[in-house]
Design a protein around this motif. Structure first.
Motif, PDB file in Angstrom:
ATOM      1  N   ALA A  28      49.961   4.996 -20.070  1.00 52.24           N
ATOM      2  CA  ALA A  28      49.921   5.575 -18.721  1.00 52.24           C
ATOM      3  C   ALA A  28      48.489   5.897 -18.300  1.00 52.24           C
ATOM      4  O   ALA A  28      48.073   5.603 -17.174  1.00 52.24           O
ATOM      5  N   ALA A  29      47.719   6.513 -19.203  1.00 51.85           N
ATOM      6  CA  ALA A  29      46.331   6.854 -18.884  1.00 51.85           C
ATOM      7  C   ALA A  29      45.513   5.608 -18.597  1.00 51.85           C
ATOM      8  O   ALA A  29      44.711   5.574 -17.648  1.00 51.85           O
ATOM      9  N   ALA A  30      45.707   4.556 -19.401  1.00 52.95           N
ATOM     10  CA  ALA A  30      44.956   3.316 -19.204  1.00 52.95           C
ATOM     11  C   ALA A  30      45.395   2.587 -17.939  1.00 52.95           C
ATOM     12  O   ALA A  30      44.562   2.058 -17.191  1.00 52.95           O
ATOM     13  N   ALA A  31      46.686   2.568 -17.674  1.00 54.34           N
ATOM     14  CA  ALA A  31      47.207   1.825 -16.525  1.00 54.34           C
ATOM     15  C   ALA A  31      46.742   2.424 -15.198  1.00 54.34           C
ATOM     16  O   ALA A  31      46.486   1.706 -14.232  1.00 54.34           O
ATOM     17  N   PHE A  32      46.630   3.756 -15.157  1.00 50.23           N
ATOM     18  CA  PHE A  32      46.262   4.425 -13.908  1.00 50.23           C
ATOM     19  C   PHE A  32      44.795   4.862 -13.875  1.00 50.23           C
ATOM     20  O   PHE A  32      44.342   5.395 -12.863  1.00 50.23           O
ATOM     21  N   GLY A  33      44.083   4.677 -14.981  1.00 46.97           N
ATOM     22  CA  GLY A  33      42.680   5.061 -15.012  1.00 46.97           C
ATOM     23  C   GLY A  33      42.461   6.548 -14.857  1.00 46.97           C
ATOM     24  O   GLY A  33      41.540   6.991 -14.172  1.00 46.97           O
ATOM     25  N   VAL A  34      43.323   7.358 -15.505  1.00 45.29           N
ATOM     26  CA  VAL A  34      43.200   8.812 -15.442  1.00 45.29           C
ATOM     27  C   VAL A  34      42.808   9.342 -16.824  1.00 45.29           C
ATOM     28  O   VAL A  34      43.138   8.735 -17.843  1.00 45.29           O
ATOM     29  N   PRO A  35      42.116  10.479 -16.880  1.00 44.14           N
ATOM     30  CA  PRO A  35      41.719  11.013 -18.181  1.00 44.14           C
ATOM     31  C   PRO A  35      42.846  11.688 -18.943  1.00 44.14           C
ATOM     32  O   PRO A  35      42.761  11.845 -20.159  1.00 44.14           O
ATOM     33  N   ILE A  36      43.916  12.113 -18.245  1.00 45.98           N
ATOM     34  CA  ILE A  36      44.969  12.888 -18.890  1.00 45.98           C
ATOM     35  C   ILE A  36      46.337  12.349 -18.492  1.00 45.98           C
ATOM     36  O   ILE A  36      46.607  12.114 -17.311  1.00 45.98           O
ATOM     37  N   ALA A  37      47.197  12.148 -19.496  1.00 50.32           N
ATOM     38  CA  ALA A  37      48.603  11.806 -19.269  1.00 50.32           C
ATOM     39  C   ALA A  37      49.429  12.630 -20.250  1.00 50.32           C
ATOM     40  O   ALA A  37      49.085  12.720 -21.429  1.00 50.32           O
ATOM     41  N   LEU A  38      50.524  13.212 -19.777  1.00 50.14           N
ATOM     42  CA  LEU A  38      51.303  14.152 -20.582  1.00 50.14           C
ATOM     43  C   LEU A  38      52.791  13.871 -20.472  1.00 50.14           C
ATOM     44  O   LEU A  38      53.283  13.435 -19.425  1.00 50.14           O
ATOM     45  N   ILE A  39      53.505  14.145 -21.558  1.00 52.38           N
ATOM     46  CA  ILE A  39      54.963  14.292 -21.516  1.00 52.38           C
ATOM     47  C   ILE A  39      55.223  15.772 -21.693  1.00 52.38           C
ATOM     48  O   ILE A  39      55.028  16.333 -22.772  1.00 52.38           O
ATOM     49  N   SER A  40      55.611  16.427 -20.607  1.00 52.06           N
ATOM     50  CA  SER A  40      55.713  17.881 -20.568  1.00 52.06           C
ATOM     51  C   SER A  40      57.169  18.316 -20.516  1.00 52.06           C
ATOM     52  O   SER A  40      57.950  17.798 -19.705  1.00 52.06           O
ATOM     53  N   LEU A  41      57.532  19.248 -21.373  1.00 53.68           N
ATOM     54  CA  LEU A  41      58.876  19.833 -21.390  1.00 53.68           C
ATOM     55  C   LEU A  41      58.767  21.293 -20.958  1.00 53.68           C
ATOM     56  O   LEU A  41      57.957  22.044 -21.497  1.00 53.68           O
ATOM     57  N   ILE A  42      59.591  21.688 -19.975  1.00 55.45           N
ATOM     58  CA  ILE A  42      59.495  23.031 -19.403  1.00 55.45           C
ATOM     59  C   ILE A  42      60.482  23.949 -20.106  1.00 55.45           C
ATOM     60  O   ILE A  42      61.698  23.851 -19.934  1.00 55.45           O
ATOM     61  N   ASP A  43      59.936  24.848 -20.924  1.00 57.22           N
ATOM     62  CA  ASP A  43      60.734  25.839 -21.638  1.00 57.22           C
ATOM     63  C   ASP A  43      60.848  27.105 -20.777  1.00 57.22           C
ATOM     64  O   ASP A  43      60.341  27.154 -19.662  1.00 57.22           O
ATOM     65  N   ALA A  44      61.473  28.151 -21.313  1.00 56.95           N
ATOM     66  CA  ALA A  44      61.731  29.356 -20.525  1.00 56.95           C
ATOM     67  C   ALA A  44      60.451  30.000 -20.004  1.00 56.95           C
ATOM     68  O   ALA A  44      60.379  30.417 -18.842  1.00 56.95           O
ATOM     69  N   GLU A  45      59.405  30.099 -20.853  1.00 58.71           N
ATOM     70  CA  GLU A  45      58.181  30.786 -20.461  1.00 58.71           C
ATOM     71  C   GLU A  45      56.937  29.922 -20.609  1.00 58.71           C
ATOM     72  O   GLU A  45      55.817  30.421 -20.438  1.00 58.71           O
ATOM     73  N   ARG A  46      57.089  28.658 -20.915  1.00 56.24           N
ATOM     74  CA  ARG A  46      55.935  27.803 -21.177  1.00 56.24           C
ATOM     75  C   ARG A  46      56.257  26.368 -20.826  1.00 56.24           C
ATOM     76  O   ARG A  46      57.419  26.002 -20.636  1.00 56.24           O
ATOM     77  N   GLN A  47      55.192  25.559 -20.715  1.00 57.63           N
ATOM     78  CA  GLN A  47      55.376  24.116 -20.744  1.00 57.63           C
ATOM     79  C   GLN A  47      54.766  23.634 -22.058  1.00 57.63           C
ATOM     80  O   GLN A  47      53.658  24.036 -22.429  1.00 57.63           O
ATOM     81  N   TRP A  48      55.518  22.795 -22.764  1.00 59.73           N
ATOM     82  CA  TRP A  48      55.082  22.295 -24.077  1.00 59.73           C
ATOM     83  C   TRP A  48      54.983  20.785 -23.989  1.00 59.73           C
ATOM     84  O   TRP A  48      55.838  20.114 -23.401  1.00 59.73           O
ATOM     85  N   PHE A  49      53.906  20.240 -24.564  1.00 60.59           N
ATOM     86  CA  PHE A  49      53.639  18.814 -24.436  1.00 60.59           C
ATOM     87  C   PHE A  49      54.116  18.070 -25.685  1.00 60.59           C
ATOM     88  O   PHE A  49      53.572  18.261 -26.777  1.00 60.59           O
ATOM     89  N   LYS A  50      55.142  17.252 -25.506  1.00 58.54           N
ATOM     90  CA  LYS A  50      55.597  16.394 -26.599  1.00 58.54           C
ATOM     91  C   LYS A  50      54.528  15.357 -26.914  1.00 58.54           C
ATOM     92  O   LYS A  50      54.337  14.954 -28.064  1.00 58.54           O
ATOM     93  N   SER A  51      53.808  14.921 -25.887  1.00 57.07           N
ATOM     94  CA  SER A  51      52.669  14.027 -26.087  1.00 57.07           C
ATOM     95  C   SER A  51      51.583  14.422 -25.103  1.00 57.07           C
ATOM     96  O   SER A  51      51.867  14.697 -23.930  1.00 57.07           O
ATOM     97  N   SER A  52      50.356  14.447 -25.584  1.00 52.83           N
ATOM     98  CA  SER A  52      49.232  14.889 -24.762  1.00 52.83           C
ATOM     99  C   SER A  52      48.053  13.957 -24.991  1.00 52.83           C
ATOM    100  O   SER A  52      47.425  13.999 -26.046  1.00 52.83           O
TER     101      SER A  52
END
Length: 603
Positions: free
Chosen positions: A471-495
């Motif tokens: 995703a980062a390479a395809a769009f030329g962005v420095p950051i791509a994340l798989i984010s899961l939204i928990d009760a009080e946080r967002q946790w990154f399965k992949s960062s």
């Protein structure tokens, strides 16, 4: 005082992908005191953006002061483009040095002559007064301003601003009087020692640092400092925080990062208390008064302690003692005095005795609760409009958002950074351009389903990391994340491109995508009232663009997003959005793989 940078580049504007993080516009800094005095220091190309922002804030008129350090082009090129000058009802005082070529007004009018510009200075619609300065001291509202001559080919002034118990010094452009000091070593004497006395004890110094010590010999006489000199003079003067500015137009973001890392490493090696950072467009700092030796400095999201304002304290009434402690701590860190009331009677007595700057209350249970805001407003009378009433709720269902008397509902859980941002905004009477996403209607079921999948807090897996890399390479962005939204946080399965594995949910852009269960596209965070003041925008990773596509299971549960982040504004075409959806669907396949064998056609 609140300090915001609008232009940080020296000599010539240099916008582009290599200067985006620290800025390409030339010098312009906004300073505001707690009493509301507005000062703008220098009017380079960064003043254009500031002028637009001021017109949005007060289109019908405002008062301000412009302090010009000197009249070289990179410090005045924004002058003919400063929108408030063209608006009736606005009143500005313009201060600066006058040289042998004439008054400040005549010099500024020179670049607006017909040969250079289509509009003359006389066509400004605002009321503008010009003041020629030399070394001395004067006042602008509640701000005491002291000037000092700098070593530059043009007549140039430094400004020392004192208000709210704190001191900010602006020194741009300046060359060491003794050239050997450009290396940052050797004794101070003569004019350099006199200069150190001028900045002595400042809480924040904004200093020219266009060159390094290695570059300086070839630039001798050009009127600029080395990084090493700026650090040395501030250490000698007992300055608390140094911000390096006037970045060389040939220096890209990566080079500034390397210089900053080297400076911080050197300071750490010798145990220096000086804090050093590099100016970047959009950076906001709140200065604090000098603290006693050994007393810790509390800093959050780039904001330091503010001087406690004069006036009534914030009044707090809560049954939850843990929450009460968190609130009073947040108020103290923002420099706001507070008083805890023991009940409604005590609350009303305190209001009658001294008033309140802000009310933070927990609605009482039972029939007495709903009428509390009305009783308070009746008690406050005509002062009600000037007293923000913030109510806290244990969950979204208890927030009565239709109550017109409540300024804002704060729903738990709430992070300290978000709480402080809201308190800061209400105490200053300014909008806070940072909104939390409300939880979706199926929040309890959503959290239960997320827990059942067993993904949270698991080890990194190549099957997910591969997708964020693509995703980062395809769009030329420095950051791509798989984010899961928990009760009080967002946790990154992949960062990919981000060192941290989680943030608070208050900070999460992805929480907004989960709340609306649809794509969230933010072309420019600075222009979006939901995100402009978010610490992830103002500080690292300095998000300017966000695109998140929600991860929705077949049963309708939205777990989080596959998202893209960039440090520059941009748009997604329809083709790019379709590609993002394809990658999102691949993430969903990894989360919920299709059972059974898959037939592959080789035809």
């Amino acid at each position: 005082m609140l300090v915001r940078f609008w232009g940080t580049r020296g000599s010539i504007a240099k916008p582009g992908p290599d200067t985006f993080r620290f800025g390409g516009n030339t010098s312009c800094v906004e300073v505001r005191s707690d009493a509301g005095s507005l000062l703008v220091i220098d009017c380079g190309t960064g003043a254009h953006g500031l002028g637009q922002a001021l017109m949005e804030e007060r289109p019908n008129g405002m008062e301000g002061s412009l302090l010009i350090s000197h009249t070289h082009w990179d410090h005045i090129q924004g002058f003919p483009f400063f929108a408030p000058f063209f608006a009736p009802g606005h009143a500005w005082d313009v201060y600066g040095p006058s040289g042998l070529t004439g008054s400040l007004r005549s010099v500024l009018s020179g670049q607006m002559q017909h040969a250079y510009f289509p509009v003359t200075l006389d066509q400004f619609a605002a009321t503008i007064h010009y003041h020629d300065l030399s070394a001395g001291t004067f006042r602008i509202g509640d701000v005491t301003v002291t000037t000092h001559h700098l070593n530059h080919p043009a007549l140039t002034l430094a400004y020392r601003l004192q208000a709210d118990g704190a001191t900010v010094v602006y020194c741009c452009d300046h060359e060491p009087h003794a050239a050997e000091l450009a290396s940052g070593i050797g004794p101070l004497s003569g004019q350099d020692l006199h200069y150190a006395k001028f900045i002595e004890g400042a809480d924040l110094v904004i200093h020219d640092a266009q060159y390094t010590a290695l570059e300086f010999p070839a630039k001798l006489g050009w009127g600029h400092s080395s990084v090493e000199y700026a650090v040395r003079i501030c250490e000698e003067a007992g300055v608390a925080r140094l911000v390096l500015t006037h970045h060389d137009p040939l220096r890209n973001d990566a080079a500034i990062d390397l210089i900053l890392a080297r400076v911080r490493g050197d300071l750490a090696d010798r145990g220096s208390p000086l804090e050093v950072m590099a100016a970047s467009e959009g950076l906001m700092l709140r200065t604090s008064p000098s603290l006693a030796e050994g007393e810790p400095r509390a800093v959050a999201a780039g904001m330091a302690l503010a001087e406690p304002p004069n006036g009534p304290p914030a009044l707090v009434w809560l049954a939850d003692r843990d929450l009460e402690a968190a609130l009073t701590t947040a108020l103290r860190l923002e420099g706001l005095p507070c008083q805890v009331a023991c009940g409604e009677t005590d609350l009303l007595e305190s209001l009658g005795r001294q008033g309140a700057s802000v009310l933070l209350l927990e609605p009482a249970p039972g029939p007495a609760g709903p009428g509390l805001s009305c009783r308070l407003r009746q008690f406050l009378g005509t002062a009600a409009a000037d007293t923000p009433l913030l109510m806290l709720a244990a969950e979204e269902g208890l927030a009565r958002r239709d109550d017109p008397l409540v300024s804002e509902w704060l729903v738990q859980p709430i992070s300290e950074s978000f709480l402080r941002a809201r308190l800061r905004a209400w105490s200053l009477g300014r909008p806070c351009r940072w909104q939390r996403a409300r939880p979706p209607g199926d929040e309890k079921r959503r959290l239960r389903r997320l827990a059942e999948l067993g993904l949270l807090d698991t080890e990194r897996e190549e099957r997910f990391d591969r997708l964020t890399r693509v995703a980062a390479a395809a769009f030329g962005v420095p950051i791509a994340l798989i984010s899961l939204i928990d009760a009080e946080r967002q946790w990154f399965k992949s960062s990919h491109g981000l060192a941290t594995c989680q943030t608070s949910r208050d900070l999460a852009f992805c929480a907004h995508a989960v709340s609306q269960k649809s794509d969230l596209l933010v072309a420019d965070t600075w222009l979006d009232d939901r995100f402009a003041d978010n610490p992830l925008v103002l500080g690292e990773p300095r998000i300017r663009f966000y695109a998140g596509s929600p991860l929705i299971l077949e049963d309708g549960t939205c777990l989080g997003t596959l998202c893209l982040i960039d440090t520059r504004p941009r748009q997604l075409s329809s083709t790019e959005l379709a590609l993002l959806h394809d990658l999102r669907d691949l993430v969903l396949l990894e989360i919920s793989p299709t059972p059974g064998p898959v037939a592959v056609s080789l035809a």
